[in-house]
Every structure is written in C-alpha cells, then in structure tokens.
Design a protein around this motif. Structure first.
Motif, mmCIF file in Angstrom:
data_model
loop_
_atom_site.group_PDB
_atom_site.id
_atom_site.type_symbol
_atom_site.label_atom_id
_atom_site.label_comp_id
_atom_site.label_asym_id
_atom_site.label_seq_id
_atom_site.Cartn_x
_atom_site.Cartn_y
_atom_site.Cartn_z
ATOM 1 N N VAL A 126 -61.405 38.705 -76.199
ATOM 2 C CA VAL A 126 -60.164 38.956 -75.457
ATOM 3 C C VAL A 126 -60.466 39.234 -73.987
ATOM 4 O O VAL A 126 -59.841 38.662 -73.085
ATOM 5 N N VAL A 127 -61.423 40.122 -73.729
ATOM 6 C CA VAL A 127 -61.759 40.465 -72.339
ATOM 7 C C VAL A 127 -62.310 39.250 -71.604
ATOM 8 O O VAL A 127 -61.962 38.990 -70.446
ATOM 9 N N ALA A 128 -63.172 38.466 -72.257
ATOM 10 C CA ALA A 128 -63.728 37.262 -71.631
ATOM 11 C C ALA A 128 -62.622 36.288 -71.248
ATOM 12 O O ALA A 128 -62.602 35.748 -70.130
ATOM 13 N N ALA A 129 -61.685 36.047 -72.157
ATOM 14 C CA ALA A 129 -60.597 35.107 -71.890
ATOM 15 C C ALA A 129 -59.715 35.602 -70.748
ATOM 16 O O ALA A 129 -59.290 34.812 -69.879
ATOM 17 N N GLU A 130 -59.413 36.897 -70.724
ATOM 18 C CA GLU A 130 -58.542 37.440 -69.690
ATOM 19 C C GLU A 130 -59.218 37.424 -68.314
ATOM 20 O O GLU A 130 -58.578 37.147 -67.299
ATOM 21 N N ILE A 131 -60.515 37.708 -68.267
ATOM 22 C CA ILE A 131 -61.222 37.666 -66.983
ATOM 23 C C ILE A 131 -61.303 36.240 -66.463
ATOM 24 O O ILE A 131 -61.117 35.981 -65.265
#
Length: 253
Positions: A126-131
């Motif tokens: 999730v964090v990777a996709a959002e960044i």
C-alpha cells in the motif's frame, strides 16, 4: 533481431526503423539492446554504425552490470527506509492514524499517515503504491510548470505534454509536436528534469542534435551542460527496483 559480436560475446539486439528519426541510435536497458535506424538504411550502413559503436556498446553493457548491482532498492516501506527522490535518498516515516484516508507529505523526508484499517501484512504494498502515485503527480506538476515557463519566455509550445512510464529514453518529441517525459526523472535533481523538458521543447524548433541545436539549448538553459553531464553519469542509478525493473542506461548516436 540481429547479433553483433564483441570479442567472444554475442550481443543480441532489436532493430527498429523510424521515418521520424534524424540519426541512428543504440539504447541499452536491462534485458534489451535496441538499435534505431533510418528507414533509408541498408544492412551495410547498419553494420558500419554498429562497428563504429562496438567499444561504446561494450562499455555500456559493463556499466549496466555494475549499476544493476548497486542501484537503489527499497526492501521494506517502513519507518527508517530510504526513498530515492530528487538526487538523494529521503527518509520514510510511516505513522498510523484513525482517519479514513492515506495522507502523504514531504518535508526533509516522506511522511505517510496510514489508516488503521490497512492490515500490517499489506503495509509495504500500500505504501509503495501510494508513494509511486505521489511521485508521478509531483513530476506532472513540475513538468507542466517548466513547460509553461519556456513557452512564456521562448514561445515554444508543444501540442501536448505528457508524463509516462517510458521503456527507453528520458523524453521524446514526436513529429506532431507532442512531448513525452519519463516520470522516473523524479529520482534526479530538479534541474536535471528541467534540462530534459527544455531539451524536448528545443526539438520543436530543431529536430537533430547538431551544433545549431546545442546553441539553442545554451540560449534556453545556459547551464544545461551541468545537468546533461549529471544525467550521463547517473542515469543508470535513477531506478528503484520496487517501482520498476526496466531502466534506460545509455544511448549512442
């Protein structure tokens, strides 16, 4: 497909012809060597071009091997991880909150506020996709701002300008005046991104890379050589594996 022999090594390449191209080019990326030829080139001209670039190709492949081993990798998207951004590695901080949305901000590092409903096992993805989405939006904002500045100062107006995930190259100016910019330039210093935008805008007036083109670049961006040299030296390290495994390394013309 074609094959060029360098010492005891056979290098397989893909041949592509372009009616819009004004010069031949070799592009080296992980898993692919592409030769761009003119539509008027016969086999002899292509072979002669490859023979002249044999040493360059050998060096580019070796540099790619070294860069692949050293390039930035983000193993986990958690507090303390480092994210490549604008020519340096920025610290990531992930916090939990009770709100409904994922919020990202940047000030001397990335701060991600992650809702409590995101499961722990899903955090990295999730964090990777959002960044990645945040970075792409930042590139679009910067590229549009640069383009507007050069349009206002030098009357260089593209038909369209778009940021995309390019397999090869950092930018392109199509025959109809449409400009494409590689979003991965967000990993380079901001001045390097500006150089690529100015470079493609200059192609609206001059399609080739001759002396006239570089004279125009000096008018548009007097210190362009500094950014060009940085990109030549560092382009193979601009990719983080977590975002993509394909990265342009170098070109020969």
């Amino acid at each position: 497909m074609g094959v060029v022999r360098i010492g005891q090594t056979e290098v397989v390449y893909e041949l592509r012809r372009s009616a819009a191209a004004s010069e031949r080019r070799i592009t080296v990326t992980p898993g692919l060597v592409e030769v761009l030829a003119l539509t008027t080139d016969d086999d002899a001209k292509i072979d002669n071009f490859l023979n002249r670039k044999r040493q360059w190709l050998f060096n580019a492949l070796r540099e790619l091997e070294t860069a692949t081993a050293k390039r930035a990798v983000v193993p986990r998207f958690m507090t303390g991880s480092k994210i490549p951004y604008r020519g340096r590695m920025a610290r990531l901080t992930v916090r939990r909150h009770d709100g409904p949305h994922i919020d990202i901000s940047y000030q001397n590092g990335f701060l991600v506020d992650l809702p409590s409903w995101v499961r722990e096992k899903d955090q990295d993805g999730v964090v990777a996709a959002e960044i990645k989405l945040w970075l792409k939006r930042r590139v679009r904002r910067d590229v549009i701002a640069f383009a507007r500045t050069y349009q206002r100062r030098f009357a260089l107006k593209p038909r369209t300008i778009r940021v995309a995930d390019m397999k090869t190259g950092w930018g392109a100016c199509g025959p109809t005046g449409s400009i494409l910019i590689n979003w991965r330039l967000v990993f380079a210093p901001k001045a390097v991104m500006e150089y690529v935008v100015a470079h493609e805008l200059a192609h609206l007036s001059i399609r080739s890379h001759g002396a006239e083109f570089w004279a125009l670049m000096a008018t548009l961006m007097p210190d362009y050589a500094r950014s060009k040299n940085w990109l030549d030296r560092n382009q193979s390290s601009l990719d983080a594996e977590v975002f993509t495994s394909k990265q342009p390394v170098d070109k020969a013309t």
